[in-house]
Write an enzyme that holds these catalytic residues in place. Sequence first.
Site, short mmCIF file in Angstrom:
data_model
loop_
_atom_site.label_atom_id
_atom_site.label_comp_id
_atom_site.label_asym_id
_atom_site.label_seq_id
_atom_site.Cartn_x
_atom_site.Cartn_y
_atom_site.Cartn_z
N GLU A 327 0.84 -1.19 0.00
CA GLU A 327 0.00 0.00 0.00
C GLU A 327 0.88 1.25 0.00
O GLU A 327 1.79 1.38 0.82
CB GLU A 327 -0.88 0.05 1.25
CG GLU A 327 -2.00 -0.97 1.28
CD GLU A 327 -2.93 -0.74 2.47
OE1 GLU A 327 -4.12 -1.08 2.34
OE2 GLU A 327 -2.49 -0.23 3.52
N CYS A 328 0.64 2.17 -0.91
CA CYS A 328 1.31 3.46 -0.99
C CYS A 328 2.83 3.28 -0.96
O CYS A 328 3.42 2.83 -1.92
CB CYS A 328 0.82 4.39 0.12
SG CYS A 328 1.14 6.13 -0.23
N GLY A 329 3.50 3.60 0.15
CA GLY A 329 4.94 3.42 0.22
C GLY A 329 5.36 1.99 -0.02
O GLY A 329 6.38 1.72 -0.66
N MET A 332 5.31 1.42 -3.67
CA MET A 332 6.48 2.01 -4.30
C MET A 332 7.70 1.10 -4.17
O MET A 332 8.51 0.98 -5.10
CB MET A 332 6.76 3.38 -3.68
CG MET A 332 5.69 4.42 -4.03
SD MET A 332 5.60 5.79 -2.85
CE MET A 332 7.22 6.50 -3.04
N THR A 427 -1.45 -0.89 -4.34
CA THR A 427 -2.34 0.25 -4.52
C THR A 427 -1.71 1.48 -3.88
O THR A 427 -0.92 1.37 -2.94
CB THR A 427 -3.70 0.02 -3.85
OG1 THR A 427 -3.51 -0.10 -2.43
CG2 THR A 427 -4.38 -1.25 -4.38
#
Length: 436
Positions: A327-329, A332, A427
């Site tokens: 999720e998010c970080g 990435m 995501t």
Amino acid sequence: MAAGLVISAPASGVGKTTLTLALARAWRNSGLRVQCFKSGPDYIDPAFHAAATGRASVNVDSWAMDRGTISHLVSRGIDADVVLAEGSMGLFDGVAARGVCGTGATADIAEMLDWPVLLVIDPSGQAQTAAAIAAGLRDYRPGVRLAGVVLNRVASPRHEALVRRALLDAGIAVFGALPRHAEISLPKRHLGLVQAEEQAEIGKLIDEAARFVAEHVDLDAVLRSAATWSPQPAASGVLETPPGQRIALARDAAFSFVYPHMLEAWRAAGAEISTFSPLADEAPDPVADVCWLPGGYPELQAGRIAANARFRGGLRAFAETRPVHGECGGYMVLGSALTDADGIRHEMTGLLGLETSFAKRRMHLGYRLAELAAPMPGHQAGARLRGHEFHYSTILAQPDTPLAVVHDATGAVIAETGSRRGQATGTFFHLIAEDR
């Protein structure tokens, strides 16, 4: 019977969190059992609440959760003497279109629970106008009741007197006024407060805030203004499906943005959670059946993550046979590369083709409603997931198959679709709840 109170303000940055922590610690020091909640999608403040009260805090969210889930989460305060719900942003700030049972505004929670609102007002650069703002908030929505006001950052005794008189003339109780006091300021960074677990002196800071607030605020009057509340024990509520039976969860300063209610729901459903630290070059538990990388601050630790071969190799080996979700970080880090604020490109794990840059900063903020085009851990294709996105990184490449069709709170389709490749999914939004 507990005393229920919502702490809110006209805007962000006024001092809601500091006052919440100070009140919670002061009442706890006096022998009361204090339970806190956070209204809205904030995964940082609940850890501060827990540090102040010694009890776990969770989020309640009227845009993403139904009333049954909110009632279930709030019922943990059944054995408390005082229950505080800290708001987000300004009292009535939410999105334009209603979600499950509201717009995400703190006022939704205040009205739903029938708790009065304690307003924190910073009258810097004004005097009597502060009373007009408080009166407007009091009268804006009939179902929301105002308990009174605490003034924060008053400039002088004369300034305080002017504001107090105007508020009293407007029929609004003033419980206290706080002069500026740098010793109780909470440090911040680009996504909000520096996390509680990163602050070795957080206990001392909260103690000082409690002492300072007790000196300037009538704590007994505040307590008398709260609503008498006797919740019924919630039988179950809507629990989120865990992503697996044994979950390897990344957990350290770079991977910590996970909603407490999600972890509690997974455990309540029988899942086991084992944590590992990518920053310490640890790999996920080899006997786990799913790996979950939450958000956090990998953009501040990109060089260390890129250098940690044991973590990167262990995660790749894990993903050959079992699902990995970010999720998010975390998303990435599952990607191919991350460029940090200095413009240095760091290779990530390469499980997805996503490439992001923190050097090219642009804020992405808001609620998200995603319909999954394919399964992800814990959720089937077609599931409708509600979450929230908040980051400053820019997508340079997102070449993999989209994971979902994602809309913002207005219904507009957005480009941050998430990705899937093999066993890996990711995501940019942080999951809050699935529509049932």
